[in-house]
Design an enzyme around this catalytic site. Structure first.
Site, PDB file in Angstrom:
ATOM      1  CB  SER A  74      15.111   9.962   0.450  1.00 50.77           C
ATOM      2  OG  SER A  74      13.736   9.779   0.654  1.00 50.77           O
ATOM      3  N   GLY A  77      -9.493   5.933   1.784  1.00 53.45           N
ATOM      4  CA  GLY A  77      -8.469   4.992   2.235  1.00 53.45           C
ATOM      5  C   GLY A  77      -8.291   5.038   3.738  1.00 53.45           C
ATOM      6  CE  LYS A 122       6.699   4.814   5.171  1.00 51.11           C
ATOM      7  NZ  LYS A 122       5.706   5.756   4.631  1.00 51.11           N
ATOM      8  CD  GLU A 164      -0.617  12.683  20.667  1.00 50.91           C
ATOM      9  OE1 GLU A 164      -0.045  13.786  20.583  1.00 50.91           O
ATOM     10  OE2 GLU A 164      -1.802  12.553  20.995  1.00 50.91           O
ATOM     11  CG  ASP A 170       4.791   9.438   5.500  1.00 50.20           C
ATOM     12  OD1 ASP A 170       5.708  10.011   4.886  1.00 50.20           O
ATOM     13  OD2 ASP A 170       4.729   8.206   5.639  1.00 50.20           O
TER      14      ASP A 170
HETATM   15  P1  NDP Z   1      -1.715   0.816   2.344  1.00 46.26           P
HETATM   16  O1  NDP Z   1      -1.399  -0.425   1.581  1.00 46.26           O
HETATM   17  O2  NDP Z   1      -1.388   0.887   3.795  1.00 46.26           O
HETATM   18  O3  NDP Z   1      -3.304   1.099   2.232  1.00 46.26           O
HETATM   19  C1  NDP Z   1      -3.944   0.995   0.986  1.00 46.26           C
HETATM   20  C2  NDP Z   1      -5.314   1.640   1.076  1.00 46.26           C
HETATM   21  O4  NDP Z   1      -5.821   1.749  -0.261  1.00 46.26           O
HETATM   22  C3  NDP Z   1      -6.343   0.816   1.867  1.00 46.26           C
HETATM   23  O5  NDP Z   1      -7.192   1.714   2.545  1.00 46.26           O
HETATM   24  C4  NDP Z   1      -7.117   0.082   0.752  1.00 46.26           C
HETATM   25  O6  NDP Z   1      -8.444  -0.218   1.093  1.00 46.26           O
HETATM   26  C5  NDP Z   1      -7.108   1.135  -0.313  1.00 46.26           C
HETATM   27  N1  NDP Z   1      -7.283   0.652  -1.695  1.00 46.26           N
HETATM   28  C6  NDP Z   1      -6.411  -0.057  -2.457  1.00 46.26           C
HETATM   29  N2  NDP Z   1      -6.904  -0.264  -3.680  1.00 46.26           N
HETATM   30  C7  NDP Z   1      -8.134   0.332  -3.716  1.00 46.26           C
HETATM   31  C8  NDP Z   1      -9.139   0.478  -4.715  1.00 46.26           C
HETATM   32  N3  NDP Z   1      -9.005  -0.033  -5.932  1.00 46.26           N
HETATM   33  N4  NDP Z   1     -10.259   1.176  -4.390  1.00 46.26           N
HETATM   34  C9  NDP Z   1     -10.430   1.693  -3.146  1.00 46.26           C
HETATM   35  N5  NDP Z   1      -9.499   1.596  -2.156  1.00 46.26           N
HETATM   36  C10 NDP Z   1      -8.368   0.918  -2.444  1.00 46.26           C
HETATM   37  O7  NDP Z   1      -1.052   2.002   1.524  1.00 46.26           O
HETATM   38  P2  NDP Z   1      -0.453   3.382   2.098  1.00 46.26           P
HETATM   39  O8  NDP Z   1      -1.470   3.980   2.994  1.00 46.26           O
HETATM   40  O9  NDP Z   1       0.903   3.185   2.610  1.00 46.26           O
HETATM   41  O10 NDP Z   1      -0.296   4.262   0.750  1.00 46.26           O
HETATM   42  C11 NDP Z   1      -1.424   4.826   0.116  1.00 46.26           C
HETATM   43  C12 NDP Z   1      -0.963   5.734  -1.036  1.00 46.26           C
HETATM   44  O11 NDP Z   1      -0.232   6.832  -0.529  1.00 46.26           O
HETATM   45  C13 NDP Z   1      -0.061   5.047  -2.074  1.00 46.26           C
HETATM   46  O12 NDP Z   1      -0.420   5.524  -3.356  1.00 46.26           O
HETATM   47  C14 NDP Z   1       1.322   5.541  -1.706  1.00 46.26           C
HETATM   48  O13 NDP Z   1       2.195   5.556  -2.807  1.00 46.26           O
HETATM   49  C15 NDP Z   1       0.992   6.969  -1.256  1.00 46.26           C
HETATM   50  N6  NDP Z   1       1.988   7.572  -0.360  1.00 46.26           N
HETATM   51  C16 NDP Z   1       2.563   8.746  -0.745  1.00 46.26           C
HETATM   52  C17 NDP Z   1       3.492   9.367   0.059  1.00 46.26           C
HETATM   53  C18 NDP Z   1       4.104  10.663  -0.398  1.00 46.26           C
HETATM   54  O14 NDP Z   1       5.082  11.105   0.222  1.00 46.26           O
HETATM   55  N7  NDP Z   1       3.560  11.325  -1.401  1.00 46.26           N
HETATM   56  C19 NDP Z   1       3.891   8.796   1.349  1.00 46.26           C
HETATM   57  C20 NDP Z   1       3.183   7.572   1.701  1.00 46.26           C
HETATM   58  C21 NDP Z   1       2.274   6.983   0.860  1.00 46.26           C
HETATM   59  P3  NDP Z   1      -8.859  -1.601   1.877  1.00 46.26           P
HETATM   60  O15 NDP Z   1      -8.374  -1.448   3.280  1.00 46.26           O
HETATM   61  O16 NDP Z   1     -10.343  -1.632   1.802  1.00 46.26           O
HETATM   62  O17 NDP Z   1      -8.173  -2.704   1.136  1.00 46.26           O
END
Ligand code: NDP
Length: 277
Positions: free
Chosen positions: A17, A130, A69, A81, A105
């Site tokens: 950032s 996800g 966050k 919102e 995001d």
């Molecule tokens: P969270 O920890 O909030 O959520 C993780 C999600 O991934 C859940 O839905 C979980 O499922 C799922 N998950 C984890 N492992 C597996 C697997 N092996 N198979 C299937 N589903 C899986 O993470 P975030 O939502 O914060 O982040 C998600 C991704 O987005 C990350 O890679 C992060 O780096 C990326 N990201 C990128 C950004 C960017 O600016 N490019 C900004 C924000 C995030 P369950 O609920 O069933 O456990």
């Protein structure tokens, strides 16, 4: 006087950032500083105290990254919102001692897909893998893009169902588990918003979900060809991309919100891009 901004997270050493906002400031001629702050994990109120100290020292705004966050959401005086639905905040603006909170995001993700990658979602079948924080932040911007169908699949189906139940939409929104995908055919856009790629894992999707003429988007960035992107490429998908553009676009949204001027993003995306292969 130079206006102060920062990103707060823990750990924070990896953050791009300050580089991104430094490039934006140079390009737009804005007189700002932008630093990285390693926020304290303990005690529980230490995050809020760190933000208040920054405000007292003249801070005008902050980006927020993991794991703060949700805490940023909790300390805000006003929330957009998008932030309210996400229950999470990635940008704050400080005005007259008040904390105004946003979540850019999702809007950054949609802009990267629709504008930079030229993959408009209107009328398309969109599959999101996800149902974590990133998807909560992206849901309203995705719905606003008016896909013909938006399917959110998660291992824990109840999380996807609970998320979709929070929004009223005339668009078809479907929450399901991975097994149900077998009967759903191809999608024009498949977005991997799981954290599986961070540990080199592949969500349980079959190659049959991809449309070769469509696109596959990986939210993780800088990791080259992740198992998800490899699956898409091997299925013949032409348009594959990682989340570096999302990162830069959400930063541009915050910059414009703070400074009232929109920075150019493509040169910054090019500079930060790690080739997929
Ligand atoms: P969270 O920890 O909030 O959520 C993780 C999600 O991934 C859940 O839905 C979980 O499922 C799922 N998950 C984890 N492992 C597996 C697997 N092996 N198979 C299937 N589903 C899986 O993470 P975030 O939502 O914060 O982040 C998600 C991704 O987005 C990350 O890679 C992060 O780096 C990326 N990201 C990128 C950004 C960017 O600016 N490019 C900004 C924000 C995030 P369950 O609920 O069933 O456990």
């Amino acid at each position: 006087m130079t206006d102060q901004y920062a990103v707060i997270g823990n750990p924070i050493g990896h953050t791009k950032s300050p580089l991104i906002h430094g490039l934006f400031a140079k390009e737009t001629g804005q007189d700002i500083t932008y630093t990285a702050i390693e926020g304290p994990i303990e005690p529980a109120d230490a995050f809020a105290a760190t933000v208040r100290t920054f405000i007292a020292a003249g801070g005008r705004g902050m980006n927020v990254t993991a794991p703060f966050k949700l805490q940023a959401f909790a300390i805000a005086d006003e929330r957009s919102e998008r932030a309210a639905l996400a229950g999470a905040v990635n940008a704050m603006k400080f005005e007259n001692g008040r904390i105004i909170a946003e979540n850019f995001d999702g809007v950054g993700l949609v802009r990267d897909i629709e504008v930079n990658l030229n993959q408009p979602m209107a009328g398309k079948r969109v599959l999101v893998l996800g149902a974590g924080g990133a998807v909560r932040g992206a849901l309203l911007p995705f719905i606003a893009a008016r896909p013909a169908e938006l399917v959110v699949v998660n291992r824990d189906v109840r999380k996807a169902e609970a998320l979709l139940a929070q929004v009223a939409s005339s668009d078809p929104l479907i929450a399901c588990g991975y097994r149900e995908l077998d009967t759903m055919g191809q999608f024009d856009l498949v977005v991997n918003a799981t954290s599986a790629s961070l540990t080199g894992q592949l969500p349980a999707v079959a190659p049959s979900v991809f449309s070769p003429a469509g696109a596959a988007y990986e939210l993780a960035y800088g990791k080259g060809l992740t198992p998800f992107l490899r699956l898409a490429r091997d299925a013949g998908v032409q348009g594959i991309a990682d989340g570096v553009g999302m990162l830069v676009e959400q930063a541009a949204e915050a910059f414009e919100w703070w400074r009232g001027v929109r920075p150019q993003t493509q040169a910054v995306i090019d500079r930060l891009t790690v080739p997929l292969e």
